[in-house]
Design a protein around this motif. Structure first.
Motif, PDB file in Angstrom:
ATOM      1  N   LEU A  39       0.845  -1.197   0.000  1.00  0.00           N
ATOM      2  CA  LEU A  39       0.000   0.000   0.000  1.00  0.00           C
ATOM      3  C   LEU A  39       0.881   1.249   0.000  1.00  0.00           C
ATOM      4  O   LEU A  39       0.600   2.239  -0.683  1.00  0.00           O
ATOM      5  N   ALA A  40       1.953   1.187   0.766  1.00  0.00           N
ATOM      6  CA  ALA A  40       2.889   2.316   0.816  1.00  0.00           C
ATOM      7  C   ALA A  40       3.529   2.545  -0.555  1.00  0.00           C
ATOM      8  O   ALA A  40       3.650   3.685  -1.016  1.00  0.00           O
ATOM      9  N   LEU A  41       3.923   1.469  -1.202  1.00  0.00           N
ATOM     10  CA  LEU A  41       4.551   1.599  -2.529  1.00  0.00           C
ATOM     11  C   LEU A  41       3.581   2.249  -3.512  1.00  0.00           C
ATOM     12  O   LEU A  41       3.936   3.208  -4.218  1.00  0.00           O
ATOM     13  N   ALA A  42       2.339   1.751  -3.523  1.00  0.00           N
ATOM     14  CA  ALA A  42       1.352   2.278  -4.479  1.00  0.00           C
ATOM     15  C   ALA A  42       1.041   3.740  -4.175  1.00  0.00           C
ATOM     16  O   ALA A  42       0.975   4.588  -5.084  1.00  0.00           O
ATOM     17  N   ALA A  43       0.857   4.036  -2.890  1.00  0.00           N
ATOM     18  CA  ALA A  43       0.496   5.409  -2.512  1.00  0.00           C
ATOM     19  C   ALA A  43       1.647   6.379  -2.774  1.00  0.00           C
ATOM     20  O   ALA A  43       1.423   7.524  -3.183  1.00  0.00           O
TER      21      ALA A  43
END
Ligand SMILES: Cc1ncc(COP(=O)(O)O)c(C=O)c1O
Length: 370
Positions: free
Chosen positions: A264-268
């Motif tokens: 989620l961190a990577l995508a965000a």
């Protein structure tokens, strides 16, 4: 219990005090019987706008993949950073927040018998990282609350492995200019790694301010760390990165956890990086909020340390503890910084206009009630 487990820990760890974060809203609500909605938190230098809309959308899209491990190499984020800033992917290390990067650097390069140099009143994680690996901390006295780079260069010895410098620094908000930095780097031996922590750099709205990325090619011993926690508004997701010589990145890659940045961190982070409108608004809200706080503090007859971050250290001229407590009772959380050797200051993060006003009104009330 007959076993003293503390005595089994590394000597440096035995003497460590844990990092003290800003008080969570829920904790204050519980303690004082307040509604969470009435509480204003200006204590952790977070982005008051909330996350970028594009980041929220990217998180939604990534949710169905939560059963899978994230890409351990963070290819898509590295690619986005590479395109944005022009560095090879081999020069990029991703971290679980930039704290993770600072810790990886400590673990990989410092050890008992070596020294780590940082400034008085600098970010609390530098001494923690140093002590945790059993290295010797060399704290150089600050000058006008900021880094004394000449004195820091002079503090380097043959056993120095790392120097941490923050521009702007937290909690003081102080900064240094290109010329001072270049003069400093000229003094640093090539085998000493300089970690330039630029966690707040996106907030700097001054032309020709120092940008560590401009110096990566010139100084192979320079590591520049940045984060998505501040101007990019993703503090809870924990994602940061550093740019360095590929060999340094290779070393960090050996000690990092295989999946240190979640999906989620990577995508965000990728989405936030592309959201220029959000970044511009974050900067503008901060710029105006800083002016609002400076004006309000001036009207209260208070002094502060000029800051280029998204926070300001206010000088109360005496022990700030009772004022901090008074603000808590009024539902406003700021950050005491006695642990940074600044017992008379409180650090206040820049909020939305109405949050800044709540703080200023509460402060006026607390000061008047004393
Ligand atoms: C100077 C500085 N560096 C690094 C960090 C680490 O932030 P994060 O781990 O959220 O990227 C902070 C957070 O407050 C900071 O103030």
């Amino acid at each position: 219990m007959s076993c003293d487990f503390l005595s089994l820990a590394l000597p440096g760890v035995q003497k460590l005090s844990p990092y003290v974060p800003g008080k969570p809203v829920e904790e204050l609500a519980r303690e004082f019987g307040l509604e969470a909605a009435e509480i204003v938190k200006l204590a952790s230098n977070e982005n008051p706008l909330g996350p970028a809309p594009k980041a929220l959308k990217a998180i939604q899209q990534a949710l169905p993949e939560l059963t899978r491990y994230p890409d351990g190499n963070g290819f898509v984020l590295k690619q986005a950073l590479s395109q944005r800033f022009g560095f090879e992917q081999s020069m990029i290390t991703l971290g679980n927040g930039s704290n993770d990067i600072l810790e990886l650097l400590g673990r990989a390069f410092a050890m008992p018998g070596t020294e780590v140099v940082f400034s008085q009143h600098a970010f609390a994680v530098y001494p923690i990282v140093t002590q945790a690996v059993g290295a010797t901390a060399v704290e150089v006295p600050a000058r006008d609350w900021g880094h004394d780079l000449a004195a820091m260069a002079a503090a380097i010895t043959p056993t120095t492995r790392l120097v941490f410098i923050a521009n702007p620094n937290n909690p003081t908000g102080t900064w240094f200019e290109r010329g001072e930095f270049e003069a400093f780097m000229a003094q640093v031996p090539e085998q000493v790694l300089v970690v330039l922590d630029e966690a707040y750099t996106e907030y700097v709205m001054v032309e020709d301010a120092l940008n560590g990325f401009d110096y990566i090619d010139r100084y192979p011993n320079l590591v520049v760390s940045r984060t998505f926690s501040k101007a990019y508004g993703l503090a809870a997701l924990r994602v940061g990165y550093c740019i360095s010589h590929p060999q340094v990145a290779d070393v960090l890659n050996r000690v990092r956890q295989p999946f240190n940045v979640n999906s989620l961190a990577l995508a965000a982070a990728v989405a936030s990086l592309e959201d220029d409108v959000y970044l511009a608004e974050s900067r503008q809200v901060n710029h105006e909020g800083m002016r609002q706080l400076e004006q309000g503090l001036g009207e209260l007859g208070l002094q502060w340390i000029p800051s280029r971050g998204n926070f300001i250290a206010v000088d109360l001229g005496r022990d700030a503890g009772p004022v901090y407590q008074g603000l808590l009772r009024a539902g406003v959380i700021v950050r005491p910084v006695a642990g940074y050797g600044m017992p008379n200051h409180l650090r206040v993060s820049i909020g939305l206009p109405q949050e800044n006003k709540r703080f200023l009104d509460a402060l006026a009330g607390v000061l008047a009630g004393e």
